[in-house]
Write a protein that holds these residues in place. Structure first.
Motif, PDB file in Angstrom:
ATOM      1  N   THR A   1       0.915  -1.233   0.072  1.00  0.00           N
ATOM      2  CA  THR A   1      -0.086   0.057   0.039  1.00  0.00           C
ATOM      3  C   THR A   1       0.790   1.166  -0.110  1.00  0.00           C
ATOM      4  N   LEU A   2       1.849   1.491   0.831  1.00  0.00           N
ATOM      5  CA  LEU A   2       2.855   2.402   0.955  1.00  0.00           C
ATOM      6  C   LEU A   2       3.452   2.415  -0.601  1.00  0.00           C
ATOM      7  N   ARG A   3       4.091   1.528  -1.451  1.00  0.00           N
ATOM      8  CA  ARG A   3       4.432   1.604  -2.449  1.00  0.00           C
ATOM      9  C   ARG A   3       3.406   2.217  -3.421  1.00  0.00           C
ATOM     10  N   ASP A   4       2.307   1.720  -3.647  1.00  0.00           N
ATOM     11  CA  ASP A   4       1.267   2.024  -4.652  1.00  0.00           C
ATOM     12  C   ASP A   4       0.750   3.459  -4.388  1.00  0.00           C
ATOM     13  N   SER A   5       0.678   3.845  -3.062  1.00  0.00           N
ATOM     14  CA  SER A   5      -0.022   5.050  -2.627  1.00  0.00           C
ATOM     15  C   SER A   5       1.271   5.950  -3.027  1.00  0.00           C
ATOM     16  N   LEU A   6       2.456   5.975  -3.036  1.00  0.00           N
ATOM     17  CA  LEU A   6       3.533   6.830  -3.404  1.00  0.00           C
ATOM     18  C   LEU A   6       3.497   7.095  -4.896  1.00  0.00           C
ATOM     19  N   HIS A   7       3.180   6.022  -5.683  1.00  0.00           N
ATOM     20  CA  HIS A   7       3.139   6.124  -7.104  1.00  0.00           C
ATOM     21  C   HIS A   7       1.805   5.474  -7.742  1.00  0.00           C
ATOM     22  N   PRO A   8       0.585   6.021  -7.621  1.00  0.00           N
ATOM     23  CA  PRO A   8      -0.701   5.280  -7.966  1.00  0.00           C
ATOM     24  C   PRO A   8      -0.668   5.511  -9.441  1.00  0.00           C
ATOM     25  N   ALA A   9      -1.603   4.364  -9.892  1.00  0.00           N
ATOM     26  CA  ALA A   9      -1.853   4.358 -11.372  1.00  0.00           C
ATOM     27  C   ALA A   9      -3.269   3.948 -11.565  1.00  0.00           C
TER      28      ALA A   9
ATOM     29  N   TYR B   1      -5.424   3.802  -3.348  1.00  0.00           N
ATOM     30  CA  TYR B   1      -4.079   4.474  -3.582  1.00  0.00           C
ATOM     31  C   TYR B   1      -4.326   6.047  -4.172  1.00  0.00           C
ATOM     32  N   LEU B   2      -5.391   6.240  -4.742  1.00  0.00           N
ATOM     33  CA  LEU B   2      -5.505   7.470  -5.227  1.00  0.00           C
ATOM     34  C   LEU B   2      -6.080   8.338  -4.120  1.00  0.00           C
ATOM     35  N   LEU B   3      -6.907   7.767  -3.397  1.00  0.00           N
ATOM     36  CA  LEU B   3      -7.131   8.459  -2.184  1.00  0.00           C
ATOM     37  C   LEU B   3      -6.147   9.009  -1.347  1.00  0.00           C
ATOM     38  N   ASN B   4      -5.290   7.873  -1.068  1.00  0.00           N
ATOM     39  CA  ASN B   4      -4.088   8.295  -0.119  1.00  0.00           C
ATOM     40  C   ASN B   4      -3.187   9.265  -0.746  1.00  0.00           C
ATOM     41  N   TYR B   5      -3.032   9.227  -1.924  1.00  0.00           N
ATOM     42  CA  TYR B   5      -2.134  10.181  -2.642  1.00  0.00           C
ATOM     43  C   TYR B   5      -2.665  11.563  -2.809  1.00  0.00           C
ATOM     44  N   TYR B   6      -3.734  11.850  -3.079  1.00  0.00           N
ATOM     45  CA  TYR B   6      -4.415  13.124  -3.269  1.00  0.00           C
ATOM     46  C   TYR B   6      -5.047  13.427  -2.035  1.00  0.00           C
ATOM     47  N   LEU B   7      -5.662  12.649  -1.149  1.00  0.00           N
ATOM     48  CA  LEU B   7      -6.345  13.325   0.090  1.00  0.00           C
ATOM     49  C   LEU B   7      -5.246  13.471   1.348  1.00  0.00           C
ATOM     50  N   ILE B   8      -4.558  12.476   1.368  1.00  0.00           N
ATOM     51  CA  ILE B   8      -3.586  12.235   2.601  1.00  0.00           C
ATOM     52  C   ILE B   8      -2.235  12.730   2.667  1.00  0.00           C
ATOM     53  N   ARG B   9      -1.531  12.501   1.455  1.00  0.00           N
ATOM     54  CA  ARG B   9      -0.040  12.755   1.385  1.00  0.00           C
ATOM     55  C   ARG B   9       0.068  14.232   1.281  1.00  0.00           C
ATOM     56  N   PRO B  10      -0.773  15.078   0.740  1.00  0.00           N
ATOM     57  CA  PRO B  10      -0.519  16.821   0.700  1.00  0.00           C
ATOM     58  C   PRO B  10      -0.691  17.248   2.286  1.00  0.00           C
TER      59      PRO B  10
END
Length: 506
Positions: A45-53, A62-71
Motif C-alpha cells: 500500500t505504501l508503494r502504490d500510494s506513493l506512485h498511484p496508477a 491508492y489514489l485517495l491516499n495520494y491526493y487526500l492524505i499525502r499533501p
C-alpha cells in the motif's frame, strides 16, 4: 418483520443510540492507529500510494491516499491507516441505514452493535489496505440496487450503480456480489414475466446500464484475473512462509478461516436470521441475501483450486452475516418466550456473539495483530555490522525499516541460499554473520518453520538471539524470532531442496 409503521423505536432514542455506537467505533478504530509496525501487504500500500496508477487493478484507495492524505500527512503508519479507519467508522451508519430500510430500526441497531465490536472489522479498519473501503461500499451498492428495483426508486438505483463502480475500483472482487442475485433472477423469470418487464422503459434502461457495466468489468478485469493466476504460477520467492496446502483440505481451511474471522456465533446467527426471513414475509430479501453470500464464496473456493486465495477476498460478503444476525436477534425480541423479561434471551444471545470475539479484540490492542518488524529493525540496527547478511520473512517490510541494509527473502523449501551465504561469509574472512528473522512456530494453522527443512537448518547452524512480540489472550501469537548464524557450517548442513524431504518437527 416489524414494519416502519408499527416500529416501536420512535423519537430520538435510535439516533442517540446510533451516536453512541459511532463514538465507540471511533474509539476502537483510532486507538493505537499509528503505533504498530507495517506488516504484510501494508508495505505494498505504501508503494502504490506513493506512485498511484489508474491501470492498477484496485486504484481507488491508492489514489485517495495520494491526493487526500499525502499533501497533509506523511504516508507513515498513521497516514496509511487514516482512511481505512474513517471508512470503518462510516460503515456503522451505512449498515444501520440499510438494515433499517430493509428490516426496521431495532434490527439495524443490533446489526450496527455487532459491527462496532467485530474484531475482524476493527482489524480491517486499522489495516493500511482497502478492505474497510470494500466493506463500506459493499454495504451500500447491492442493497441500494435491490431497493431501487423493488421500490422503483431511481435515486437508490443511481446510488447503487455509482457505489458499484467505486466498489469495483476499490477491489474487483466486489463485482462478485452481483453474481448470485443475477443468477437467481434469471432462473426465476419466465417468458411472460420477461415480456411484461421489457415493456417498461425503466427496465430497458436499467438492463442497458447493467450490460454496459458488465462489459466494462469483463474487458478490464478478466485479463487481470488471468495475469494474477499466472503470477502465482511463475517461479518466484514468496513474501510469506506459508504452506500452499493440499486440494480439498485447502478449501475447507479457507472456509473455516473465514468463519473463524467473523466468529462462529455471528455466522450461525446470520444464517438463522436469513432462514427466518425465508420462512416469513420477507422471502425475496432472504433469496437476495443468500445469493449475495453463496456465489462469491463458491467462486473463490473454486478459484482456490487453481491459485492461492486469501479470506480477505470475502470482505464484500461480510455485511450479509451482520444483517442476518440483526434480523435473528430482532426476531428473538418478538418471539413469545416463556421467559421474563422478554429481552433477556436476545440480550444473552447478543452477549454470546460479542464475547466470542472479545479475546481477539482485546489482543489486537496488545500487538495490533502484527509481527513487530519495526521493533526487530531497531534491535538489529544496533548489532549488525556492514558485512552481515540478513534474511527475513516479509523481507520488504524489514527492509523498509532497515534502509541501510539489504534484506533478502527467505525461500520456502530451499535452504541452499542460507548455506551459500554462510560459506561466503566464511570465505570472506571479515567475521560477518548471517541473521535470520522468522515468525516463531505457533500451531498447525499458522506459519510454521517446519516447512522445507528451515527449522532443521536454523537449529543446526544458528543461535536464537531474541524473541519480539506481545502475548495475546486468543490463540494467535505474533512472535518474531531473530537468529544469528556464525560463518561456520555444521557437518552435513549444506543441503539444498532435498532437505525438505527430511525435515523434523521443532
Amino acid at each position: 418483520m416489524t414494519s416502519e409503521a408499527t416500529e416501536p423505536w420512535r423519537g430520538p432514542v435510535p439516533a442517540i443510540l446510533l451516536g453512541a455506537l459511532i463514538i465507540i467505533a471511533i474509539s476502537l478504530r483510532f486507538l493505537h492507529l499509528g503505533d504498530w509496525s507495517l506488516e504484510g501487504d501494508e508495505i505494498f500500500t505504501l508503494r502504490d500510494s506513493l506512485h498511484p496508477a489508474f491501470h492498477n487493478p484496485r486504484p481507488l484507495a491508492y489514489l485517495l491516499n495520494y491526493y487526500l492524505i499525502r499533501p497533509f500527512r506523511p504516508l507513515d503508519e498513521f497516514g496509511l491507516r487514516l482512511l481505512p479507519a474513517v471508512f470503518g467508522v462510516l460503515a456503522i451508519p451505512a449498515l444501520y441505514l440499510v438494515t433499517r430500510r430493509l428490516l426496521g430500526t431495532r434490527a439495524a441497531l443490533l446489526s450496527a452493535l455487532l459491527l462496532v465490536l467485530s474484531p475482524l472489522h476493527v482489524y480491517d479498519s486499522q489495516l493500511a489496505r482497502y478492505w474497510s473501503l470494500v466493506f463500506l461500499l459493499s454495504i451500500i451498492y447491492p442493497y441500494a440496487i435491490y431497493l431501487g428495483v423493488r421500490d422503483r426508486n431511481r435515486g437508490a438505483l443511481a446510488l447503487g450503480l455509482l457505489t458499484a463502480a467505486l466498489a469495483v475500483l476499490a477491489h474487483p472482487v466486489s463485482a462478485l456480489l452481483a453474481g448470485g442475485p443475477g443468477l437467481v433472477l434469471l432462473t426465476r423469470l419466465r417468458r411472460e414475466h420477461l415480456a411484461r418487464l421489457w415493456s417498461q422503459r425503466f427496465v430497458r434502461w436499467l438492463t442497458l446500464l447493467i450490460v454496459i457495466l458488465a462489459a466494462i468489468v469483463a474487458v478490464r478485469y478478466i485479463p487481470i484475473l488471468r495475469n494474477w493466476i499466472g503470477a502465482h504460477d511463475a517461479p518466484h520467492v514468496r513474501e510469506h512462509l506459508r504452506d500452499p496446502g493440499k486440494q480439498g483440505v485447502k478449501q475447507i481451511v479457507f472456509l473455516m478461516a473465514y468463519v473463524e474471522s467473523l466468529t462462529l456465533p455471528l455466522v450461525i446467527a446470520g444464517v438463522l436470521g436469513i432462514a427466518m426471513l425465508w420462512q416469513g414475509r420477507n422471502r425475496p430479501l432472504a433469496i437476495f441475501l443468500t445469493g449475495l453470500a453463496i456465489f462469491p464464496i463458491a467462486f473463490l473456493a473454486l478459484i482456490s483450486l487453481r491459485t492461492p486465495v486469501s479470506t480477505s477476498y470475502l470482505a464484500p460478503v461480510a455485511p450479509v452475516f451482520f444483517l442476518g444476525a440483526g434480523a435473528f436477534l430482532d426476531r428473538l425480541f418478538e418471539a413469545d418466550w416463556d421467559l421474563r423479561p422478554r429481552w433477556l434471551l436476545p440480550a444473552a444471545m447478543t452477549a454470546i456473539i460479542i464475547a466470542s470475539g472479545a479475546p481477539t479484540l482485546i489482543s489486537q490492542y496488545r500487538d495490533g495483530r502484527r509481527w513487530d518488524f519495526k521493533g526487530v529493525a531497531h534491535w538489529l540496527g544496533q548489532r549488525i555490522t556492514p558485512g552481515d547478511i540478513i534474511y527475513s520473512d516479509q523481507a520488504k517490510v524489514l527492509g523498509h525499516y532497515l534502509p541501510a541494509s539489504e534484506v533478502l527473502p527467505m525461500v520456502r523449501a530451499d535452504t541452499t541460499p542460507l548455506a551459500r551465504s554462510v560459506r561466503m561469509l566464511h570465505e570472506s574472512g571479515h567475521g560477518g554473520a548471517l541473521w535470520i528473522v522468522v515468525p516463531a512456530p505457533s500451531h498447525a494453522g499458522r506459519t510454521n518453520l517446519r516447512q522445507g527443512g528451515l527449522i532443521t537448518w536454523i537449529y543446526g547452524n544458528c543461535q536464537i538471539r531474541n524473541t519480539l512480540g506481545v502475548g495475546r489472550v486468543d490463540f494467535r501469537q505474533q512472535y518474531l524470532q531473530v537468529y544469528r548464524c556464525p560463518p561456520v557450517l555444521s557437518d552435513g548442513a549444506d543441503h539444498g531442496p532435498a532437505d525438505a524431504r527430511t525435515s523434523t518437527s521443532p
